[in-house]
Design a protein around this motif. Structure first.
Motif, short mmCIF file in Angstrom:
data_model
loop_
_atom_site.label_atom_id
_atom_site.label_comp_id
_atom_site.label_asym_id
_atom_site.label_seq_id
_atom_site.Cartn_x
_atom_site.Cartn_y
_atom_site.Cartn_z
N GLN A 1 56.29 56.75 65.36
CA GLN A 1 55.60 55.70 66.07
C GLN A 1 54.43 56.27 66.84
OE1 GLN A 1 56.49 52.55 65.47
NE2 GLN A 1 58.05 53.40 64.12
N VAL A 2 53.58 55.38 67.34
CA VAL A 2 52.39 55.77 68.08
C VAL A 2 52.47 55.24 69.50
CG1 VAL A 2 49.90 55.45 68.26
CG2 VAL A 2 50.93 55.87 66.04
N GLN A 3 52.08 56.06 70.44
CA GLN A 3 51.98 55.64 71.83
C GLN A 3 50.60 55.96 72.38
OE1 GLN A 3 55.29 57.46 74.04
NE2 GLN A 3 55.99 55.39 74.46
N LEU A 4 50.03 55.03 73.14
CA LEU A 4 48.81 55.25 73.91
C LEU A 4 49.19 55.14 75.37
CD1 LEU A 4 46.14 53.12 71.98
CD2 LEU A 4 46.69 55.53 71.70
N VAL A 5 48.99 56.20 76.12
CA VAL A 5 49.39 56.22 77.53
C VAL A 5 48.16 56.40 78.40
CG1 VAL A 5 50.78 57.36 79.27
CG2 VAL A 5 51.64 57.15 76.92
N GLU A 6 47.93 55.42 79.26
CA GLU A 6 46.77 55.44 80.15
C GLU A 6 47.15 55.97 81.52
OE1 GLU A 6 45.66 51.19 78.13
OE2 GLU A 6 47.37 51.71 79.41
N CYS A 22 43.29 58.17 78.45
CA CYS A 22 44.25 57.56 77.52
C CYS A 22 44.54 58.58 76.42
CB CYS A 22 43.68 56.29 76.93
SG CYS A 22 44.67 55.59 75.58
N SER A 23 45.80 58.97 76.31
CA SER A 23 46.20 59.95 75.31
C SER A 23 47.08 59.30 74.25
CB SER A 23 46.96 61.09 75.98
OG SER A 23 46.11 61.80 76.85
N ALA A 24 46.77 59.62 73.01
CA ALA A 24 47.54 59.11 71.89
C ALA A 24 48.53 60.17 71.42
CB ALA A 24 46.61 58.73 70.75
N SER A 25 49.71 59.71 71.02
CA SER A 25 50.72 60.63 70.51
C SER A 25 51.53 59.93 69.44
CB SER A 25 51.63 61.12 71.63
OG SER A 25 52.35 60.04 72.20
N GLY A 26 52.23 60.74 68.63
CA GLY A 26 53.04 60.18 67.57
C GLY A 26 52.60 60.68 66.21
N ILE A 31 42.37 59.50 63.97
CA ILE A 31 41.94 58.48 64.92
C ILE A 31 40.48 58.13 64.64
CG2 ILE A 31 41.63 57.88 67.34
CD1 ILE A 31 43.78 59.87 68.05
N HIS A 32 40.21 56.88 64.48
CA HIS A 32 38.86 56.42 64.18
C HIS A 32 38.19 55.98 65.47
CE1 HIS A 32 40.45 56.83 60.23
NE2 HIS A 32 41.33 55.88 60.42
N ASP A 33 37.87 54.72 65.63
CA ASP A 33 37.24 54.25 66.86
C ASP A 33 38.25 54.20 68.00
OD1 ASP A 33 35.20 51.72 65.17
OD2 ASP A 33 35.07 53.91 65.26
N ALA A 74 40.51 66.87 69.84
CA ALA A 74 41.61 67.84 69.76
C ALA A 74 42.80 67.39 70.61
CB ALA A 74 41.14 69.21 70.20
N LYS A 75 42.51 66.74 71.72
CA LYS A 75 43.57 66.26 72.62
C LYS A 75 43.97 64.82 72.33
CE LYS A 75 42.36 69.29 76.50
NZ LYS A 75 41.97 69.34 77.94
N LYS A 76 43.29 64.18 71.37
CA LYS A 76 43.58 62.78 71.04
C LYS A 76 43.47 61.92 72.30
CE LYS A 76 46.68 63.70 67.12
NZ LYS A 76 46.80 65.17 67.24
N THR A 77 42.44 62.15 73.07
CA THR A 77 42.29 61.50 74.37
C THR A 77 40.91 60.89 74.51
OG1 THR A 77 43.87 63.02 75.40
CG2 THR A 77 42.36 61.86 76.87
N VAL A 78 40.87 59.71 75.09
CA VAL A 78 39.61 59.04 75.41
C VAL A 78 39.56 58.85 76.92
CG1 VAL A 78 40.56 56.71 75.06
CG2 VAL A 78 38.09 57.11 74.85
#
Length: 121
Positions: A1-6, A22-26, A31-33, A74-78
């Motif tokens: 599964q995917v999680q976005l944590v702000e 906001c970091s994405a994990s899973g 990751i596109h836009d 690299a960190k999957k973070t915005v």
């Protein structure tokens, strides 16, 4: 599964600054836009800023020259750097990512749980 944590929301006085993350994990393949949206009480959710995988950005007119969106692939973070905050920026801010996973064909939108930003006058 995917999680976005702000993280990074809070209460600030007008003219102040906040930085949202906001970091994405899973099981993420790509990751596109990515982007930030906000929703104030009684209003529809609106796009605040977006950034492509290549780094191109776009902003709502109301935040241009005050907010800056960036990402660390690299960190999957915005991130959203918010300066010169105004009371009208008060809202719940949501992270969004369009991404591909290992377990589901195609690309799909995922959302964070939201973080409250309150700006006092």
């Amino acid at each position: 599964q995917v999680q976005l944590v702000e993280s990074g929301g809070g209460l600030v006085q007008a003219g102040g600054s906040l930085r949202l993350s906001c970091s994405a994990s899973g099981s993420i393949y790509s990751i596109h836009d990515m982007g930030w949206y906000r929703q104030a009480p009684g209003k529809q959710r609106e796009l605040v800023a977006g950034i492509t995988s290549g780094g191109s950005t776009n902003y709502a007119d109301s935040v241009k020259d005050r907010f800056t969106i960036s990402r660390d692939n690299a960190k999957k973070t915005v991130y959203l750097q918010m300066n010169s905050l105004k009371p009208e920026d008060t809202a719940v801010y949501y992270c969004n990512a369009r991404l591909s996973t290992y377990y589901r064909p195609g690309s799909h939108d995922y959302w964070g749980q939201g973080t409250q930003v309150a700006v006092s006058s």
